[in-house]
Design an enzyme around this catalytic site. Structure first.
Site, short mmCIF file in Angstrom:
data_model
loop_
_atom_site.label_atom_id
_atom_site.label_comp_id
_atom_site.label_asym_id
_atom_site.label_seq_id
_atom_site.Cartn_x
_atom_site.Cartn_y
_atom_site.Cartn_z
N CYS A 169 41.34 40.40 27.84
CA CYS A 169 42.78 40.15 27.90
C CYS A 169 43.05 38.64 27.76
CB CYS A 169 43.34 40.75 29.20
SG CYS A 169 45.12 40.62 29.42
N ASP A 226 47.28 49.66 21.83
CA ASP A 226 47.66 48.48 22.61
C ASP A 226 49.06 48.04 22.20
OD1 ASP A 226 47.94 45.95 23.83
OD2 ASP A 226 45.81 45.51 23.60
N HIS A 261 45.49 48.95 25.78
CA HIS A 261 45.04 47.66 26.28
C HIS A 261 44.20 47.88 27.54
CE1 HIS A 261 45.32 43.30 26.59
NE2 HIS A 261 45.54 43.43 27.89
#
Length: 292
Positions: A169, A226, A261
């Site tokens: 991330c 995502d 994600h």
């Protein structure tokens, strides 16, 4: 902004970090509250058996930076992998990633890169964490603190001529940037890190802007579902890499079409076991090919 308009050295001038001490002096235990309730049924717990593992202090400008280190016990001259945190800091998941890498015969180190700005474990929700802490961390500070981490690894017997970096991330974005910053990096693995964005004083460029500066090939592991990093962004990055540095041209993506994600975060509801396990195999294979 074109990558050809950027000079990394001038875009990220050194900061005087001696004036900014460390607010956080030790790592948190457990999982980050702002990430939501941890799912202990899926969270992987890697044993420390056979490892030297635990918290260390890394000398850096202005003080001592807390970090987590894991390595095979009694072994020296190991390749080094920097492990870059999510927005939640160096909590149990990131520590476990270090132990997993140590089981694969790497010296893995995760420095707490928010330690100068604040304690991510003090936040209960993601918007506040991003607004009040994460967005206040300068990229130039991060690059310097990672340089200090590499120097510490070398002082501990790590072989920094075989240097890798992986991040998740927020740390995925940093992985791309550090591969452009440090000529000593030999390989990177970026897990769902942001590729494009608006420039600011603290974040003057993003991965797509530095493809002509990459010193090491990066493997990008991304999710097709995502919502924060759409496939259009991945496609734009792939196009940019094709005309970037030789290392950029050697970089590649693996996109898990059904994954969201944070699909590797085994303690969260976003975890997707199949994608996470395949991604981990891809990660180890990438490091094995470039660091060993």
């Amino acid at each position: 902004m074109s990558s050809h308009d950027l000079n990394v050295g001038s875009v990220l001038p050194p900061l005087d970090l001696t004036r900014r001490g460390f607010i956080v002096t030790s790592l948190v235990s457990g999982f980050a509250a702002s990430a939501g309730a941890a799912n202990t049924q899926t969270a992987i717990q890697t044993s420390t058996e056979g490892l030297t593992a635990g918290e260390v202090k890394i000398p850096a400008a202005g003080g001592q930076m807390p970090a987590y280190r894991a390595a095979p016990a009694g072994q020296h001259n190991l390749p080094v992998v920097l492990v870059i945190q999510e927005i939640f800091g160096v909590h149990e998941h990131i520590k476990d990633v270090c132990r997993r890498l140590a089981k694969a015969s790497y010296l893995a180190i995760a420095p707490e890169l928010f330690a100068r700005q604040g304690d991510p474990s003090a936040y209960q929700d993601i918007p506040s964490l991003i607004r009040e802490l994460v967005s206040q961390v300068p990229d130039a500070q991060v690059m310097q603190d990672l340089d200090a981490t590499v120097a510490w690894a070398a002082s501990q017997g790590g072989n920094t001529s075989r240097l890798g970096i992986t991040g998740f991330c927020w740390g995925g974005r940093i992985t791309w940037l550090y591969a452009a910053h440090n000529p000593g990096v030999k390989a990177g693995v970026a897990w769902y890190g942001r590729l494009q964005g608006e420039s600011s004083a603290l974040q003057p460029h993003h991965p797509i802007d530095v493809v002509d500066r990459l010193h090491a090939p990066v493997l990008g592991l991304y999710g097709g579902q995502d919502t924060g990093i759409p496939l259009e962004s991945v496609a734009a990055m792939q196009t940019a890499l094709a005309s970037g540095s030789p290392a950029a041209q050697a970089s590649r993506f693996v996109v898990y079409q059904d994954a969201p994600h944070a699909f590797h975060a085994d303690y969260r509801s976003s975890y997707r076991k199949q994608a996470a396990e395949d991604g981990w195999k891809q990660c180890l294979a990438w490091f094995d090919a470039h660091l060993n």
